[in-house]
Design an enzyme around this catalytic site. Structure first.
Site, PDB file in Angstrom:
ATOM      1  N   ASP A  67       0.795  -1.387  -0.058  1.00  0.00           N
ATOM      2  CA  ASP A  67      -0.436   0.347  -0.218  1.00  0.00           C
ATOM      3  C   ASP A  67       0.964   1.135  -0.234  1.00  0.00           C
ATOM      4  OD1 ASP A  67       0.769  -0.509   2.820  1.00  0.00           O
ATOM      5  OD2 ASP A  67      -0.953  -1.008   3.026  1.00  0.00           O
ATOM      6  N   ASP A 136      -6.322  -2.709  13.998  1.00  0.00           N
ATOM      7  CA  ASP A 136      -8.241  -2.732  13.829  1.00  0.00           C
ATOM      8  C   ASP A 136      -8.575  -3.943  12.813  1.00  0.00           C
ATOM      9  OD1 ASP A 136      -7.129  -1.425  11.645  1.00  0.00           O
ATOM     10  OD2 ASP A 136      -8.539  -0.245  11.794  1.00  0.00           O
ATOM     11  N   HIS A 138      -6.897  -4.670  10.250  1.00  0.00           N
ATOM     12  CA  HIS A 138      -6.334  -4.576   8.798  1.00  0.00           C
ATOM     13  C   HIS A 138      -5.098  -5.198   8.089  1.00  0.00           C
ATOM     14  CE1 HIS A 138      -4.182  -0.414   9.427  1.00  0.00           C
ATOM     15  NE2 HIS A 138      -3.124  -0.908   9.382  1.00  0.00           N
ATOM     16  N   GLU A 143      -9.812  -1.914   5.573  1.00  0.00           N
ATOM     17  CA  GLU A 143      -9.842  -1.600   6.666  1.00  0.00           C
ATOM     18  C   GLU A 143     -11.624  -2.800   7.122  1.00  0.00           C
ATOM     19  OE1 GLU A 143      -8.092  -0.530   8.968  1.00  0.00           O
ATOM     20  OE2 GLU A 143      -7.821   1.614   7.648  1.00  0.00           O
TER      21      GLU A 143
HETATM   22  P1  PGA Z   1       2.381  -1.765  12.738  1.00  0.00           P
HETATM   23  O1  PGA Z   1       1.130  -1.180  11.440  1.00  0.00           O
HETATM   24  O2  PGA Z   1       3.362  -2.216  12.552  1.00  0.00           O
HETATM   25  O3  PGA Z   1       2.959  -0.077  12.870  1.00  0.00           O
HETATM   26  O4  PGA Z   1       2.168  -2.009  13.662  1.00  0.00           O
HETATM   27  C1  PGA Z   1       0.613  -2.791  11.315  1.00  0.00           C
HETATM   28  C2  PGA Z   1      -0.201  -2.052   9.741  1.00  0.00           C
HETATM   29  O5  PGA Z   1      -0.896  -1.394  10.721  1.00  0.00           O
HETATM   30  O6  PGA Z   1      -0.467  -3.235   9.250  1.00  0.00           O
END
Ligand code: PGA
Length: 256
Positions: A67, A136, A138, A143
């Protein structure tokens, strides 16, 4: 799903890195799917070490990142292009023309997403996809509530994701509202998936993803439908899993 619980994030990252490195040694033209965020940093550090100390060769490897933020140019320090250059690409011998990250500044975002899907197909699909999990649930920027069959597209970030990611920006309001992200359908076509989750703040959502019902409310739970997922988790991240003893039992016996 195979769940590998290790004492620390560092050990888990090294184990995941070694597994992907073995794939690259066996198949030098491996296609990697890559993630950003704090989670994969240890894995990238280990790949860099394997490259410099043991000659792990990325010369024929192709990569596709999950992404990118919409609106951030490649040289913006918060863009995922910038992150990948700093954290991995500048330190290994991957060829710039084999690196793919969605362009969040493209004039026609729909065309950019369609071209991204086509580029993945042209490369023969993703062999090994590295994933983190958002608080969350994702994966990529898919999302909660979105289609479990989605393809690469523009996706609006939840308020929670924008709060989580505000730590990287000078001002929380600067976190973009939109991203381009591979879809869940795109991710599920990867041949092998390595899901990494570290720290107690990931424990509850990881348990929902691994042991809860498959639901669009927890996008990562759809990984239960994929035939070849390995979860790398540290002890704090495993704290809410109900079947810890079983996962450790399986690990012990698969190591014999
Ligand atoms: P993080 O993010 O590795 O910074 O915890 C994970 C994500 O949002 O997929």
């Amino acid at each position: 799903m195979e769940v590998m619980i290790q004492d620390t994030a560092e050990t888990a990252s090294r184990t995941a890195a070694a597994l992907a490195a073995e794939e690259i040694r066996d198949h030098p033209d491996t296609v990697l799917g890559l993630a950003t965020g704090s989670t994969p940093l240890g894995l990238y550090r280990e790949w860099i070490r394997l490259h410099s100390d043991e000659g792990l060769d990325f010369g024929r490897v192709t990569s596709f990142n999950l992404d990118e933020y919409v609106g951030l140019p490649a040289d913006h320090p918060c863009s995922y292009r910038y992150f990948m250059q700093e954290q991995l690409f500048n330190h290994i011998n991957i060829r710039p023309d084999r690196v793919h990250i969605p362009n969040g500044t493209a004039g026609d975002l729909a065309a950019e997403c369609a071209a991204y899907e086509q580029a993945i197909r042209d490369a023969g699909g993703i062999d090994v996809q590295v994933l983190g999990i958002g608080s969350d649930g994702h994966i990529g920027f898919n999302e909660p509530g979105g289609s479990l069959a989605s393809r690469t597209r523009r996706e609006i970030l939840t308020a929670q994701t924008r709060r989580d990611n505000a730590r990287f920006f000078d001002n929380p309001e600067d976190v973009p509202l939109y991203s381009l992200t591979m879809g869940i359908g795109t991710i599920l076509e990867s041949r092998r998936i390595l899901l990494l989750a570290f720290g107690e703040h990931k424990a509850d959502i990881l348990a929902k993803a691994v042991e809860g019902p498959v639901t669009a409310s927890v996008p990562a739970s759809v990984l239960q439908m994929h035939p070849h997922v390995t979860v790398f988790v540290d002890e704090p991240g495993a704290a809410s899993l109900a079947r810890v003893d079983h996962y450790k039992w399986v690990m012990r016996h698969s190591l014999e």
